[in-house]
Design an enzyme around this catalytic site. Structure first.
Site, PDB file in Angstrom:
ATOM      1  N   SER A  16      29.826  23.834 104.793  1.00  0.00           N
ATOM      2  CA  SER A  16      28.791  24.779 104.369  1.00  0.00           C
ATOM      3  C   SER A  16      29.244  25.592 103.166  1.00  0.00           C
ATOM      4  CB  SER A  16      28.442  25.729 105.519  1.00  0.00           C
ATOM      5  OG  SER A  16      27.927  24.996 106.598  1.00  0.00           O
ATOM      6  N   ALA A  17      30.436  26.184 103.244  1.00  0.00           N
ATOM      7  CA  ALA A  17      30.884  27.035 102.139  1.00  0.00           C
ATOM      8  C   ALA A  17      31.450  26.216 100.988  1.00  0.00           C
ATOM      9  CB  ALA A  17      31.939  28.024 102.659  1.00  0.00           C
ATOM     10  N   GLU A  37      37.713  16.308 100.985  1.00  0.00           N
ATOM     11  CA  GLU A  37      37.055  16.330 102.293  1.00  0.00           C
ATOM     12  C   GLU A  37      37.686  15.261 103.182  1.00  0.00           C
ATOM     13  OE1 GLU A  37      34.852  17.998 104.253  1.00  0.00           O
ATOM     14  OE2 GLU A  37      35.173  16.356 105.676  1.00  0.00           O
ATOM     15  N   HIS A 470      29.759  28.322 117.322  1.00  0.00           N
ATOM     16  CA  HIS A 470      29.808  29.267 116.208  1.00  0.00           C
ATOM     17  C   HIS A 470      31.186  29.935 116.099  1.00  0.00           C
ATOM     18  CE1 HIS A 470      25.263  29.712 117.227  1.00  0.00           C
ATOM     19  NE2 HIS A 470      25.460  28.707 116.403  1.00  0.00           N
TER      20      HIS A 470
HETATM   21  C1  LIG Z   1      27.117  21.123 116.814  1.00  0.00           C
HETATM   22  C2  LIG Z   1      26.896  22.348 115.972  1.00  0.00           C
HETATM   23  C3  LIG Z   1      25.633  22.943 115.962  1.00  0.00           C
HETATM   24  C4  LIG Z   1      25.431  24.094 115.189  1.00  0.00           C
HETATM   25  N1  LIG Z   1      24.161  24.587 115.074  1.00  0.00           N
HETATM   26  C5  LIG Z   1      23.928  25.582 114.192  1.00  0.00           C
HETATM   27  C6  LIG Z   1      22.604  25.988 113.893  1.00  0.00           C
HETATM   28  O1  LIG Z   1      21.631  25.426 114.385  1.00  0.00           O
HETATM   29  N2  LIG Z   1      22.426  27.008 113.010  1.00  0.00           N
HETATM   30  C7  LIG Z   1      23.480  27.651 112.431  1.00  0.00           C
HETATM   31  O2  LIG Z   1      23.253  28.611 111.680  1.00  0.00           O
HETATM   32  N3  LIG Z   1      24.743  27.282 112.687  1.00  0.00           N
HETATM   33  C8  LIG Z   1      24.984  26.229 113.514  1.00  0.00           C
HETATM   34  N4  LIG Z   1      26.257  25.792 113.700  1.00  0.00           N
HETATM   35  C9  LIG Z   1      27.357  26.512 113.035  1.00  0.00           C
HETATM   36  C10 LIG Z   1      27.420  26.283 111.512  1.00  0.00           C
HETATM   37  O3  LIG Z   1      27.038  24.970 111.194  1.00  0.00           O
HETATM   38  C11 LIG Z   1      28.839  26.596 111.042  1.00  0.00           C
HETATM   39  O4  LIG Z   1      29.131  27.959 111.334  1.00  0.00           O
HETATM   40  C12 LIG Z   1      29.048  26.407 109.548  1.00  0.00           C
HETATM   41  O5  LIG Z   1      28.603  25.136 109.148  1.00  0.00           O
HETATM   42  C13 LIG Z   1      30.540  26.573 109.237  1.00  0.00           C
HETATM   43  O6  LIG Z   1      30.756  26.299 107.879  1.00  0.00           O
HETATM   44  P1  LIG Z   1      32.225  26.214 107.292  1.00  0.00           P
HETATM   45  O7  LIG Z   1      32.085  26.006 105.823  1.00  0.00           O
HETATM   46  O8  LIG Z   1      33.021  27.348 107.769  1.00  0.00           O
HETATM   47  O9  LIG Z   1      32.891  24.926 107.977  1.00  0.00           O
HETATM   48  P2  LIG Z   1      32.359  23.445 108.060  1.00  0.00           P
HETATM   49  O10 LIG Z   1      30.937  23.347 107.634  1.00  0.00           O
HETATM   50  O11 LIG Z   1      32.707  22.948 109.406  1.00  0.00           O
HETATM   51  O12 LIG Z   1      33.201  22.683 106.948  1.00  0.00           O
HETATM   52  C14 LIG Z   1      34.575  22.466 107.003  1.00  0.00           C
HETATM   53  C15 LIG Z   1      34.858  21.149 106.282  1.00  0.00           C
HETATM   54  O13 LIG Z   1      36.249  21.057 106.034  1.00  0.00           O
HETATM   55  C16 LIG Z   1      36.697  19.738 106.338  1.00  0.00           C
HETATM   56  N5  LIG Z   1      38.116  19.819 106.637  1.00  0.00           N
HETATM   57  C17 LIG Z   1      38.709  20.403 107.704  1.00  0.00           C
HETATM   58  N6  LIG Z   1      40.050  20.290 107.604  1.00  0.00           N
HETATM   59  C18 LIG Z   1      40.304  19.646 106.450  1.00  0.00           C
HETATM   60  C19 LIG Z   1      41.500  19.228 105.799  1.00  0.00           C
HETATM   61  N7  LIG Z   1      42.709  19.496 106.317  1.00  0.00           N
HETATM   62  N8  LIG Z   1      41.400  18.548 104.623  1.00  0.00           N
HETATM   63  C20 LIG Z   1      40.173  18.286 104.069  1.00  0.00           C
HETATM   64  N9  LIG Z   1      39.003  18.652 104.665  1.00  0.00           N
HETATM   65  C21 LIG Z   1      39.075  19.334 105.829  1.00  0.00           C
HETATM   66  C22 LIG Z   1      35.835  19.343 107.512  1.00  0.00           C
HETATM   67  O14 LIG Z   1      35.819  17.948 107.706  1.00  0.00           O
HETATM   68  C23 LIG Z   1      34.484  19.927 107.135  1.00  0.00           C
HETATM   69  O15 LIG Z   1      33.719  19.037 106.376  1.00  0.00           O
HETATM   70  C24 LIG Z   1      26.505  24.657 114.453  1.00  0.00           C
HETATM   71  C25 LIG Z   1      27.760  24.051 114.469  1.00  0.00           C
HETATM   72  C26 LIG Z   1      27.952  22.900 115.201  1.00  0.00           C
HETATM   73  C27 LIG Z   1      29.311  22.244 115.178  1.00  0.00           C
END
Ligand SMILES: Cc1cc2nc3c(=O)[nH]c(=O)nc-3n(C[C@H](O)[C@H](O)[C@H](O)COP(=O)(O)OP(=O)(O)OC[C@H]3O[C@@H](n4cnc5c(N)ncnc54)[C@H](O)[C@@H]3O)c2cc1C
Length: 534
Positions: A16-17, A37, A470
């Site tokens: 997401s971020a 990724e 979450h």
């Molecule tokens: C099943 C599920 C349902 C959800 N439903 C909702 C919803 O309906 N509405 C809502 O608002 N939120 C929902 N959420 C929560 C929301 O999607 C997350 O809070 C948000 O996407 C987190 O974003 P992020 O950027 O922190 O991490 P993420 O989007 O998880 O991204 C992290 C990325 O980093 C990559 N990564 C990790 N480690 C490494 C590494 N060592 N090297 C390279 N890449 C790496 C991962 O593969 C991933 O692609 C849900 C989450 C899940 C899992």
């Protein structure tokens, strides 16, 4: 070790971020970005059809199958905590509910010492991120990359749920994502014409033709390279090769709340004693890395109903019919995200809600390994505590990057969380018993047993309460000794290193976390570029 790539910024994680940052930083064509990724491209159609969500979550190839340690506060239960492992990260597999944190949430972040993160200062980033189907307003945008839409085919019981909640004294609110938050209203979703609009589709795909952006999939970063206390690059594994990439300006970690602290710790940045115990040489002693883990504790109240729900729309003929409807019109069950409406209530009669109740037009029962779809018409009220007091932690299992971290999350370590969840569950039960629902509601399928006294409820909650996907807080932004990043998202005591994802949230917002994480990506881009809006 093979090849070495030199770029301005390295972003770890296309979730997401990470997708937001990749887009915003490469808007200036002189700035080079390498986005790494661990997962693959988001090409499977199931990632884009809203009705494909159950299938996607069940598939191992799109997710990290994190598992918690036995929880002593829940009869020693272990739980799967999925997270996206694919371009788009968790936004490619999530439930698509679009809900921002509330004014109270962000003002609290600011009060904790995070200057610039109060509601009025983050609102412009929410607005900048979205094109909302309701058009431009004081709180919504009409020109941002992320499409936010009303649910296109809400189930007919959605209005019943709203009427039921209004009957219990919750005001009916047209825009439940705005302020004030206490009330009930229809949900919006991250969707475009009935398709999932992940952060990847919104931000990354439109930037793919930029020559200054390079995306490497199947690249798992195993270490941040440090020169003294300055981040200079990363090492990653890709197709069996160990590769090194160097950053002229910054390394930005966007790996999510469970992987970002793990990566810092693997690189020697974290609590010295715990790093040494895991066999990792300590480079920077930061006690807060991996601490402060928060998650929404929740429970499902499932009720059989006497009208059709999507549970009975999965025979081949119905699937074909709904598939055609979705393809031609972007409507029908194929287009609908899981949540159709939401209520925010206060169990203490406060003006700040402490429980969220989400109406889902499909009945399922929880298991420790995911949900079990029911074969009878049923709906669910998914109840969760908005701001739990419990805190867990993420720890290294070993010095190996391939091992998943240890997750400790004592969900009911703080009695108040259990009490709020119990009161929320009772409220949800009351909604099903209220006059608007009476003509439709049949027997309760879950808990579906004698849960009358507080003791019975508490025993049931310990047996059946679940996480709501979450996780946040493990690289906390703040000013105290346990904070990991400052208000500019810079990692303390390390140069040229930031964290920008759900892990930096000091406290959970009273909402699902995707919209807030996308806002964090937007604001992080401005912090990196030395700009500000609002
Ligand atoms: C099943 C599920 C349902 C959800 N439903 C909702 C919803 O309906 N509405 C809502 O608002 N939120 C929902 N959420 C929560 C929301 O999607 C997350 O809070 C948000 O996407 C987190 O974003 P992020 O950027 O922190 O991490 P993420 O989007 O998880 O991204 C992290 C990325 O980093 C990559 N990564 C990790 N480690 C490494 C590494 N060592 N090297 C390279 N890449 C790496 C991962 O593969 C991933 O692609 C849900 C989450 C899940 C899992």
């Amino acid at each position: 070790m093979s090849s070495q790539h030199v770029t301005d910024f390295i972003i770890v994680g296309a979730g997401s971020a990470g997708c937001v940052l990749a887009n915003r930083l490469t808007a200036d064509r002189t700035t080079e970005v390498l986005l790494l990724e661990a997962g693959g491209w988001d090409l499977s159609p199931f990632l884009h059809v809203p009705a494909g969500e159950e299938r996607v979550i069940a598939a191992e190839r799109f997710k990290w199958s994190y598992r918690t340690q036995p929880d002593p506060t829940r009869l020693g239960r272990e739980e799967q905590w999925p997270a996206g492992r694919v371009i788009g990260g968790s936004s490619s597999i999530n439930g698509m509910i679009y809900l921002r944190g509330s004014r109270h949430d962000f003002d609290r972040w600011e009060q904790l010492g995070n200057s610039g993160w109060g509601y009025d200062r983050v609102l412009p980033y929410f607005i900048r991120s979205e094109t909302n189907s309701r058009g431009k307003s004081a709180v919504h945008g009409d020109a941002g990359p992320l499409r936010v839409s009303d649910v296109r085919s809400p189930h007919l019981l959605t209005e019943t749920f709203i009427d039921a909640a209004a009957g219990l004294g919750l005001p009916s609110i047209h825009d439940i994502g705005a302020e004030p938050r206490l009330g009930v209203g229809a949900l919006q979703a991250t969707q475009r014409s009935g398709w999932r609009h992940s952060a990847a589709r919104a931000y990354l795909w439109p930037a793919l033709l930029r020559r200054n952006l390079r995306v490497q999939t199947r690249a798992q970063v195993c270490r941040i390279l440090l020169d003294g206390k300055r981040a200079v690059g990363v090492e990653y594994d890709c197709s069996g090769r160990r590769v090194r990439a160097l950053a002229r300006r910054e390394v930005i970690i966007c790996a999510g709340a469970l992987a970002s602290p793990k990566l810092l710790m693997l690189s020697g940045i974290g609590p010295a004693g715990k790093l040494s115990a895991a066999g990792v040489p300590v480079r920077v002693d930061l006690p807060g890395v991996g601490e402060n883990l928060q998650e929404h504790p929740g429970i499902l109240i499932t009720r059989a109903v006497n009208v059709r729900t999507y549970n009975v729309e999965i025979d081949p003929w119905s699937m074909l019919r709904h598939g055609v409807n979705w393809l031609l019109r972007g409507k029908g069950p194929g287009s609908t995200p899981i949540g159709h409406a939401v209520a925010f209530a206060s169990t203490t009669k406060n003006d700040e809600p402490d429980v969220q109740i989400t109406f889902t037009a499909i009945g399922y029962n929880p298991t420790n390994n995911g949900s079990l779809l029911l074969r009878v018409p049923a709906v669910v009220l998914a109840v969760n505590v908005c701001r739990p007091l419990a805190r867990g932690r993420v720890l290294l299992r070993s010095a190996s990057a391939t091992e998943l971290p240890i997750i400790q999350y004592p969900m009911f370590g703080e009695p108040q969380d259990l009490e709020i969840l119990r009161k929320g569950a009772l409220l949800a039960r009351g909604l099903f018993e209220s006059s608007p629902f009476k003509p439709y509601a049949l027997e309760e399928l879950w808990p579906g047993q004698a849960c009358s006294t507080d003791e019975q409820w508490d025993a049931f909650l310990r047996r059946a309460a679940m996480r709501f996907s979450h996780p946040v807080g493990t690289c906390k932004m703040g000013t105290d000794a346990n904070s990991v990043v400052d208000a500019s998202l810079r990692v303390r005591d390390v140069e040229n290193l930031r964290v920008a994802d759900a892990s930096i949230m000091p406290t959970l917002p009273s909402a699902n976390t995707n919209a807030t994480t996308i806002m964090i990506g937007e604001k992080a881009a401005d912090l990196v570029l030395g700009r500000t809006i609002g």
